[in-house]
Motif scaffolding. Sequence first.
Motif, short mmCIF file in Angstrom:
data_model
loop_
_atom_site.label_atom_id
_atom_site.label_comp_id
_atom_site.label_asym_id
_atom_site.label_seq_id
_atom_site.Cartn_x
_atom_site.Cartn_y
_atom_site.Cartn_z
N VAL A 217 0.85 -1.20 0.00
CA VAL A 217 0.00 0.00 0.00
C VAL A 217 0.88 1.25 0.00
N PRO A 218 0.85 2.06 -1.05
CA PRO A 218 1.66 3.29 -1.09
C PRO A 218 1.15 4.30 -0.08
N GLN A 219 2.08 4.84 0.72
CA GLN A 219 1.69 5.81 1.73
C GLN A 219 2.88 6.69 2.09
N VAL A 220 2.61 7.97 2.31
CA VAL A 220 3.65 8.92 2.69
C VAL A 220 3.09 9.84 3.77
N ARG A 221 3.99 10.63 4.36
CA ARG A 221 3.58 11.60 5.38
C ARG A 221 3.39 12.97 4.73
N LEU A 222 2.79 13.89 5.48
CA LEU A 222 2.55 15.24 4.97
C LEU A 222 3.82 15.92 4.48
N GLU A 223 4.93 15.72 5.22
CA GLU A 223 6.18 16.42 4.91
C GLU A 223 7.04 15.72 3.87
N THR A 224 6.58 14.59 3.32
CA THR A 224 7.36 13.87 2.31
C THR A 224 7.55 14.73 1.07
N ARG A 260 -1.34 14.94 -13.34
CA ARG A 260 -1.60 15.45 -14.69
C ARG A 260 -2.21 16.84 -14.64
N ARG A 261 -3.14 17.07 -13.73
CA ARG A 261 -3.78 18.38 -13.64
C ARG A 261 -2.81 19.47 -13.18
N LEU A 262 -1.90 19.11 -12.25
CA LEU A 262 -0.91 20.09 -11.78
C LEU A 262 0.08 20.44 -12.89
N VAL A 263 0.47 19.46 -13.66
CA VAL A 263 1.40 19.71 -14.77
C VAL A 263 0.74 20.59 -15.81
N GLU A 264 -0.53 20.33 -16.10
CA GLU A 264 -1.24 21.14 -17.08
C GLU A 264 -1.36 22.60 -16.63
N LYS A 265 -1.43 22.81 -15.30
CA LYS A 265 -1.50 24.18 -14.78
C LYS A 265 -0.14 24.85 -14.71
N GLY A 266 0.94 24.10 -14.95
CA GLY A 266 2.28 24.66 -14.91
C GLY A 266 2.81 24.89 -13.52
N VAL A 267 2.30 24.12 -12.53
CA VAL A 267 2.75 24.27 -11.15
C VAL A 267 4.17 23.72 -11.00
N ASP A 268 5.04 24.48 -10.34
CA ASP A 268 6.40 24.03 -10.07
C ASP A 268 6.35 23.08 -8.86
N LEU A 269 6.62 21.81 -9.13
CA LEU A 269 6.45 20.78 -8.11
C LEU A 269 7.74 20.43 -7.38
N ARG A 270 8.86 20.99 -7.79
CA ARG A 270 10.15 20.55 -7.26
C ARG A 270 10.28 20.77 -5.76
N SER A 271 9.72 21.85 -5.27
CA SER A 271 9.85 22.15 -3.83
C SER A 271 8.59 21.78 -3.04
N SER A 272 7.64 21.11 -3.71
CA SER A 272 6.36 20.77 -3.06
C SER A 272 6.51 19.59 -2.11
N LYS A 273 5.65 19.59 -1.12
CA LYS A 273 5.54 18.46 -0.20
C LYS A 273 4.23 17.73 -0.48
N ALA A 274 4.14 16.51 0.04
CA ALA A 274 2.92 15.73 -0.17
C ALA A 274 1.69 16.45 0.33
N GLY A 275 1.82 17.14 1.46
CA GLY A 275 0.69 17.87 2.01
C GLY A 275 0.23 19.02 1.15
N ASP A 276 1.14 19.54 0.30
CA ASP A 276 0.79 20.66 -0.56
C ASP A 276 -0.04 20.22 -1.76
N VAL A 277 0.18 19.00 -2.22
CA VAL A 277 -0.45 18.58 -3.48
C VAL A 277 -1.56 17.55 -3.29
N MET A 278 -1.70 17.05 -2.09
CA MET A 278 -2.68 15.99 -1.88
C MET A 278 -4.10 16.50 -2.01
#
Length: 330
Positions: A217-224, A260-278
């Motif tokens: 089961v894939p799982q991560v924490r908010l700060e991942t 896919r939706r975040l990429v289409e919006k052009g969001v810079d994901l490099r500095s994002s955490k799991a809690g930011d995009v979940m």
Amino acid sequence: MTPDAVKFDAGQVLNLARKTFEIEAAAVLGLAQRLGGEFAQAVELILACPGRVVVMGMGKSGHIGRKIAATLASTGTPAMFVHPAEASHGDLGMITGQDVVLAISNSGESEELTVILPVLSRQGVPMIAITGGAQSALARHARVTLDSSVALEACPLNLAPTASTTAQLAMGDALAVALLDVRGFKEEDFARSHPGGALGRKLLTHVSDVMRSGDAVPQVRLETSFTDLMREMSGKGLGASAVVDGERRVLGIFTDGDLRRLVEKGVDLRSSKAGDVMHAAPRTVRADSLAVEAVALMEQHRITSVLVVDEAGVLCGALNTNDLMRAKVI
């Protein structure tokens, strides 16, 4: 007559087929018109039986009897078929005073059957007859006689059992349906006797039977980090990952669709955490739910993955449409 001498007439073939349907339909309708208190007595006798319904019949009636026994057994009435000829050579010991015998014979005079009737009577085994012979030996020995007589066989020679066996089968089905209803037999009961069938899988398969669990089961924490989030998703192959707290309670989910939706919006994901995009407060299903409930949830909300939780909301599994398809639930 050799095959070369046969003259094929398509019109005659179709006329005979239609006539067969008409004769057999009339035979069944005749049963409905003659049905009376004897049928209710037969149902009561079977309901009161602490053992099994032992179905017996010779020849074509035997083939019908096997089907009736199978139908009874699969709809809540324990039943089995015993061949009359084998019964007189030892198989009679399979029948006890706790059973009810359902004997089938169009004439009611089948020798292999009539020879064992006195023995069954002496043993006190109650008998129900399905026969067209109201004055036959079978009818005389039976406690209840169900009239399955027909005016005419569908066979052009009026010899081969056709309409008579159709009537026998219809009478047996009527008994099974009446018993099913009186017993309060439900879909769930039918599924338990058909676990390998489509209905059985739908009504008996639980989410816990098909879900992924443990390390699968894939799982991560908010700060991942986003990179580690993607690594977890790719490694587990679910197409999604749960986001949980320190006690593994589900806080959110991130899916391939979210990416896919975040990429289409052009969001810079490099500095994002799991809690930011979940996606917070995701749809979940209980492990003790039926798998078909998970299917309904996924179809209703047009999602392909769902997280599985226990009564405290703690993550215990996950599944997607592929898991459900492999289990043949969908």
